[in-house]
Design a protein around this motif. Structure first.
Motif, mmCIF file in Angstrom:
data_model
loop_
_atom_site.group_PDB
_atom_site.id
_atom_site.type_symbol
_atom_site.label_atom_id
_atom_site.label_comp_id
_atom_site.label_asym_id
_atom_site.label_seq_id
_atom_site.Cartn_x
_atom_site.Cartn_y
_atom_site.Cartn_z
ATOM 1 N N ARG A 163 12.002 0.734 -26.213
ATOM 2 C CA ARG A 163 12.836 1.825 -25.702
ATOM 3 C C ARG A 163 13.776 1.279 -24.637
ATOM 4 N NH1 ARG A 163 11.535 7.218 -27.192
ATOM 5 N NH2 ARG A 163 13.487 7.580 -26.077
ATOM 6 N N PRO A 164 14.859 0.628 -25.088
ATOM 7 C CA PRO A 164 15.826 0.119 -24.100
ATOM 8 C C PRO A 164 16.485 1.224 -23.281
ATOM 9 C CG PRO A 164 16.665 -0.103 -26.349
ATOM 10 C CD PRO A 164 15.231 0.327 -26.466
ATOM 11 N N ASP A 165 16.331 2.470 -23.739
ATOM 12 C CA ASP A 165 16.883 3.597 -22.970
ATOM 13 C C ASP A 165 15.963 3.990 -21.816
ATOM 14 O OD1 ASP A 165 15.094 4.321 -25.052
ATOM 15 O OD2 ASP A 165 15.794 6.395 -25.054
ATOM 16 N N TRP A 166 14.777 3.399 -21.723
ATOM 17 C CA TRP A 166 13.891 3.628 -20.579
ATOM 18 C C TRP A 166 14.060 2.480 -19.587
ATOM 19 C CZ3 TRP A 166 8.649 5.147 -23.422
ATOM 20 C CH2 TRP A 166 8.860 6.343 -24.127
ATOM 21 N N ARG A 167 13.587 2.680 -18.368
ATOM 22 C CA ARG A 167 13.707 1.646 -17.332
ATOM 23 C C ARG A 167 12.375 1.441 -16.635
ATOM 24 N NH1 ARG A 167 17.784 1.518 -19.353
ATOM 25 N NH2 ARG A 167 19.940 1.791 -18.684
ATOM 26 N N VAL A 168 12.228 0.252 -16.026
ATOM 27 C CA VAL A 168 11.101 0.014 -15.126
ATOM 28 C C VAL A 168 11.684 -0.412 -13.792
ATOM 29 C CG1 VAL A 168 9.036 -1.372 -14.665
ATOM 30 C CG2 VAL A 168 9.557 -0.658 -17.009
ATOM 31 N N ILE A 169 11.260 0.245 -12.719
ATOM 32 C CA ILE A 169 11.691 -0.166 -11.379
ATOM 33 C C ILE A 169 10.466 -0.456 -10.535
ATOM 34 C CG2 ILE A 169 13.828 1.193 -11.431
ATOM 35 C CD1 ILE A 169 12.384 3.134 -9.403
ATOM 36 N N ASP A 170 10.714 -1.106 -9.424
ATOM 37 C CA ASP A 170 9.652 -1.311 -8.447
ATOM 38 C C ASP A 170 9.567 -0.024 -7.612
ATOM 39 O OD1 ASP A 170 7.705 -3.122 -7.578
ATOM 40 O OD2 ASP A 170 8.894 -3.677 -5.833
ATOM 41 N N ASN A 171 8.410 0.553 -7.513
ATOM 42 C CA ASN A 171 8.206 1.777 -6.732
ATOM 43 C C ASN A 171 8.810 1.623 -5.336
ATOM 44 O OD1 ASN A 171 7.235 3.915 -5.243
ATOM 45 N ND2 ASN A 171 5.052 3.476 -5.612
ATOM 46 N N PRO A 172 9.834 2.413 -5.002
ATOM 47 C CA PRO A 172 10.493 2.257 -3.690
ATOM 48 C C PRO A 172 9.580 2.596 -2.512
ATOM 49 C CG PRO A 172 11.877 3.495 -5.222
ATOM 50 C CD PRO A 172 10.521 3.403 -5.842
ATOM 51 N N PHE A 173 8.430 3.196 -2.782
ATOM 52 C CA PHE A 173 7.508 3.553 -1.703
ATOM 53 C C PHE A 173 6.383 2.536 -1.529
ATOM 54 C CE2 PHE A 173 9.578 7.443 -2.991
ATOM 55 C CZ PHE A 173 9.825 8.089 -1.795
ATOM 56 N N ALA A 176 5.958 -1.692 -2.540
ATOM 57 C CA ALA A 176 6.468 -2.874 -3.242
ATOM 58 C C ALA A 176 5.406 -3.461 -4.166
ATOM 59 C CB ALA A 176 6.910 -3.922 -2.226
ATOM 60 N N GLY A 177 5.855 -4.107 -5.240
ATOM 61 C CA GLY A 177 4.935 -4.745 -6.164
ATOM 62 C C GLY A 177 4.218 -3.764 -7.063
ATOM 63 N N ASP A 178 4.777 -2.577 -7.223
ATOM 64 C CA ASP A 178 4.162 -1.543 -8.060
ATOM 65 C C ASP A 178 5.199 -1.087 -9.088
ATOM 66 O OD1 ASP A 178 2.836 0.658 -9.147
ATOM 67 O OD2 ASP A 178 3.233 1.943 -7.414
ATOM 68 N N PRO A 179 5.234 -1.726 -10.267
ATOM 69 C CA PRO A 179 6.233 -1.341 -11.269
ATOM 70 C C PRO A 179 5.945 0.054 -11.823
ATOM 71 C CG PRO A 179 4.680 -2.909 -12.207
ATOM 72 C CD PRO A 179 4.336 -2.786 -10.750
ATOM 73 N N VAL A 180 6.982 0.834 -12.031
ATOM 74 C CA VAL A 180 6.797 2.188 -12.570
ATOM 75 C C VAL A 180 7.915 2.470 -13.574
ATOM 76 C CG1 VAL A 180 7.984 3.251 -10.583
ATOM 77 C CG2 VAL A 180 6.442 4.628 -11.957
ATOM 78 N N THR A 186 -5.530 -4.358 -21.249
ATOM 79 C CA THR A 186 -5.562 -4.765 -19.836
ATOM 80 C C THR A 186 -4.141 -4.842 -19.311
ATOM 81 O OG1 THR A 186 -5.472 -7.084 -20.445
ATOM 82 C CG2 THR A 186 -7.668 -6.147 -20.136
ATOM 83 N N SER A 187 -4.019 -4.938 -17.993
ATOM 84 C CA SER A 187 -2.706 -4.977 -17.360
ATOM 85 C C SER A 187 -2.646 -6.113 -16.359
ATOM 86 C CB SER A 187 -2.417 -3.657 -16.646
ATOM 87 O OG SER A 187 -2.328 -2.606 -17.577
ATOM 88 N N ALA A 188 -1.435 -6.587 -16.124
ATOM 89 C CA ALA A 188 -1.218 -7.621 -15.120
ATOM 90 C C ALA A 188 -1.588 -7.073 -13.744
ATOM 91 C CB ALA A 188 0.241 -8.051 -15.149
ATOM 92 N N PRO A 189 -1.957 -7.983 -12.807
ATOM 93 C CA PRO A 189 -2.259 -7.526 -11.443
ATOM 94 C C PRO A 189 -1.038 -6.790 -10.875
ATOM 95 C CG PRO A 189 -2.790 -9.864 -11.712
ATOM 96 C CD PRO A 189 -2.058 -9.458 -12.937
ATOM 97 N N GLY A 190 -1.264 -5.720 -10.130
ATOM 98 C CA GLY A 190 -0.173 -4.956 -9.537
ATOM 99 C C GLY A 190 0.214 -3.748 -10.363
ATOM 100 N N VAL A 191 -0.055 -3.801 -11.669
ATOM 101 C CA VAL A 191 0.262 -2.636 -12.511
ATOM 102 C C VAL A 191 -0.778 -1.553 -12.265
ATOM 103 C CG1 VAL A 191 0.431 -1.792 -14.881
ATOM 104 C CG2 VAL A 191 1.432 -4.003 -14.269
ATOM 105 N N TYR A 192 -0.293 -0.330 -12.046
ATOM 106 C CA TYR A 192 -1.180 0.806 -11.808
ATOM 107 C C TYR A 192 -2.097 0.985 -13.006
ATOM 108 C CZ TYR A 192 -2.736 5.581 -10.978
ATOM 109 O OH TYR A 192 -3.502 6.699 -10.788
#
Lengths: 269, 255, 269, 255
Positions: free
Chosen positions: A130-140, A142-146, B150-156
């Motif tokens: 789904r190239p129309d979706w995105r993943v960003i780093d949670n701005p609240f 760091a190090g938490d992709p969402v 499983t998920s990489a470290p840091g992934v919720y």
């Protein structure tokens, strides 16, 4: 009444996106024939959040360019034959999703925001495709992709419900995905078992399950309009008929034969 | 009371895997997980309420906010257990609900990923359940990852797989390794057969344990209250079960 | 029954965050006295999305450290006197919001996501004074700043509703902000006009307006439990009483005198 | 029919500003905007449905999704017009609903920003309405911006202020400049008075127009159907209006 359905179908123009509900929530099967007769093609179907018979019929009728869904099947009656065939042939574009991502996209449209975040998805091939979706780093944190799902704004939402009143308010009960579709869509077309004379907003008990007319473009009466699907609190699914369709639609010829009967019997001209 | 049927051993195993849950959801066409959850509820009666949501059901649906509410409740941490099947499941517990071959124009297309790509991340106790135990289902690597094991470290990742239950055996999933360990083999199956039927490598004891059969009290609860309750939602499944029980009684009886 | 209310109040411990509904949605005024008697302080109140008499009383009683709200007033009866005084004295921390931002924060908690985006806000001093909020560039369209509201997860939500059943299901009708509060909160405490014997989920009409017991920690009967506020479909606001409070609570002494009466008359020990 | 009361001129002006709307929302304690919307609906009867939402009202509430639905519908583009007051309004159409002095420990605290920081951005036609026309309300620069009148390029801004209506005059807002232009002066007021009462600079014609009085048909509709309808939701306001009308008739009558 058949005229009402035909007039509603004419509001759908080629290339539009249509939101359609899950099997058990109130599928307006009554609109299937008018849509096929009307013939507006190149449709982008959004299944909320999964699809079944109606979607398979519209695909079989050649009206569908894209299906955006979390799943497509005939439930107990098995796979969706025209869909499966179209996927194998490469005849349609499939946007595989996951249920809450469809809900998130509609909710973004409901809220008038460009996207909604969602947990999960990361590392899945659903996301990877789904190239129309995105993943960003949670701005609240760091190090938490969402993952972010962009707003889904269907041109038209179509569903079937137990009742509507003369002002265009529609009783959807606790099937609130129908409201979610209507909030997100530009226009909503509804078929109902019956139209009642009293206002559904006049007492708090019926109001609690009512989609206000503000979101409703047109309503038409279509008794047993979900058949062969069931309608909660009204009638059960006709599993035999679903099985009959599933068997027939395994081939293009069988589908054509089934549809000749379906198109003929339902709604006299 | 006669010996347990194979499906009764599966249902009792599911109930054991659900020990301690407050809220479990099962798919619309999942009579065995539903029976396992109903048995769990019956066993816990009077000690702890066990809520059961059957997706698409009117009877076993206490949700009132549309089909999004199940996912919302999982996101809130209010859903403790869920079942996932899969056209393919691999040794990393990746699940494929989409199809066989090169995506998107797959050779065999299955319905789709449903809520798996979300619930696998958010529900603490996901039980992989697939009766067919064969190399075409239990593969080394799935063709499409509907939901990763499983998920990489840091992934919720508040949730994930805890076990894989098939018609032949029960595996535990170790997410640190990651991989499956054979926990027990169901009656009338053995390690060699399971090795041959499993497309991925797994850990196991030299002599794996046998999946325990239910005790008489549990079996009685299962064939009484649980079967009656199940019949309301899954009449065809319940009828077949009853007919198998009747056959068992005839065989076992002295007449 | 008074025991029920006291037991519910004991679930609130010092420093907790409490979600409380807007005046017209079902304020559990019946819980005000037990909360004050119980005395758990340092509370963080989240008004959904605005607050009134109950919040003013809790502030006046010295139990509140922070108020997060889009507005606080007594409606027709004017400003909230103890709140206004506390703001002037610097006695409480105020987190000024805007209504849909409160809804967005609760929705984020409902969806289990860390934040929700929201339109508007940019350039306002509301945003400028909320360092806990963020502005990012819309990842789907560069050069489009959009505000993000972090999830609001109250420890406890407290409200009043017309009825509940014996299983703990609560009928909230179309006041769905009450459901939103309950979804977002860890635990929800509810007072109701009456407890009914039939299950509210047993028929689709009542189910449509019902918050399931899954979200409800405790229910207690408290007839006219919203007084002096009204309860939709049940009774109207007692504006004279609100006026009486507004006049009395202009001073700390007047407030204390009013509360002596309020605390005494409501619930015999 | 007697001459229009000052409040009737305001209500008719509001109805004029609402020309063409499909859906307008007004605050709970806003009888004049509500009356203007009801008059608009009466004038458009048979041509175009005009929906009116009165926040917090049970009668004029067709929403069924809680208090978030108003904001959602605005975000969807389904709300055409809304009214904002303001303890302070400045020449850039910035609105302050929070207080006077240094935030947060303000000297005078008002209730708060309500939905203004959102609706001002999303509702195409926001009408600033404040009867008090004085330098303490219409200031050069607000102490706290609950909602800004204009936004930087690139900021999403589907809505914003179109007019400012006070007890003395009607201003149009020009967002390009940005600033207010005096559109018309209500009967019995004049430019000098308005200049003295306004804390910000504004454009104006050398001889500003007079705010038009309603024609007899409009006035009749207003004092009949609209006043009756208004009395259901705002009984005190309607009673006061009726008593002023009675006084007017007595004064105007030959007896």
């Amino acid at each position: 009444m058949p005229q009402d359905l035909r007039a509603m179908a004419r509001r759908v123009t080629p290339g539009m996106s249509l939101a359609l509900p899950v099997d058990y929530a109130g599928v307006s099967m009554a609109m299937t024939r008018p849509l096929i007769e009307h013939g507006a093609g190149g449709l982008h179907l959004v299944c909320v959040p999964t699809g079944g018979l109606q979607v398979d019929m519209l695909i079989g009728a050649g009206l569908v360019a894209t299906v955006e869904t979390s799943a497509l099947s005939l439930g107990e009656a098995g796979g969706a034959p025209r869909f499966n065939d179209a996927v194998r042939q490469g005849g349609i574009r499939i946007l595989d999703a996951t249920c809450p991502a469809i809900h998130a996209g509609l909710m973004a449209a409901q809220k008038g925001v460009p996207f909604l975040p969602i947990r999960g998805l990361i590392g899945s091939d659903v996301l990877a495709n789904r190239p129309d979706w995105r993943v960003i780093d949670n701005p609240f944190a760091a190090g938490d992709p969402v993952a972010l799902i962009p707003a889904i704004r269907p041109d038209v939402a179509i569903f079937h419900a137990p009742m509507a009143d003369r002002e265009g308010n529609v009783w959807i009960g606790r099937r609130r995905e129908l409201a979610a579709m209507a909030y997100a869509a530009t226009e909503t077309l509804v078929t109902v078992e019956r139209i009642v004379d009293r206002s559904l907003l006049a007492d708090e008990m019926t109001a609690a399950g009512t989609l206000p007319a503000l979101y409703v473009g047109a309503v038409a009466e279509a008794p047993r309009g979900a058949w062969p699907y069931g309608l909660w609190g009204e009638y059960a699914s006709d599993t035999d008929e679903l099985m009959r369709y599933a068997a027939a639609a395994r081939t293009a010829t069988g589908f054509a034969e089934y549809m000749a009967g379906f198109m003929g019997q339902e709604m006299p001209a | 009371m006669s010996a347990a049927l194979p499906r009764e051993i599966l249902i009792c195993t599911i109930a054991r895997l659900l020990d301690g849950v407050r809220h479990v959801a099962v798919g619309a066409s999942s009579p065995m997980p539903a029976a396992g959850a109903m048995l769990r509820r019956a066993l816990d009666d009077g000690q702890r309420p066990v809520r059961l949501s059957v997706l698409g059901s009117v009877e076993h649906n206490f949700f009132t906010n549309g089909s999004a509410e199940l996912f919302d409740s999982a996101g809130q941490g209010r859903l403790d257990a869920f079942f996932l099947g899969g056209g393919q499941i691999d040794g990393q517990a990746n699940v494929n609900l989409v199809g066989v071959g090169d995506y998107p124009q797959v050779k065999v297309r299955w319905p789709g990923s449903f809520g798996s790509a979300y619930l696998y991340f958010t529900v603490p106790r996901v039980i992989l359940f697939r009766e067919e135990h064969s190399p075409r289902v239990l593969v080394d690597k799935v063709d499409f990852i509907s939901a990763p094991g499983t998920s990489a470290p840091g992934v919720y990742r508040a949730g994930g797989p805890v076990a894989l239950l098939t018609g032949k055996a029960l595996f535990r999933f170790d997410k640190a390794r990651p991989g499956f360990t054979l926990e027990s083999v169901h009656p009338s199956h053995d390690l060699d057969e399971i090795r041959a039927a499993t497309g991925f490598a797994f850990d196991h004891a030299e002599t794996p344990a046998a999946t325990p059969a239910p005790d008489a009290a549990t079996l009685s609860l299962l064939r009484g209250r649980v079967l009656d309750e199940l019949a309301e939602t899954y009449p065809a499944f319940a009828a077949e079960w009853r007919s198998d029980l009747a056959a068992l009684t005839r065989e076992g009886s002295p007449a």
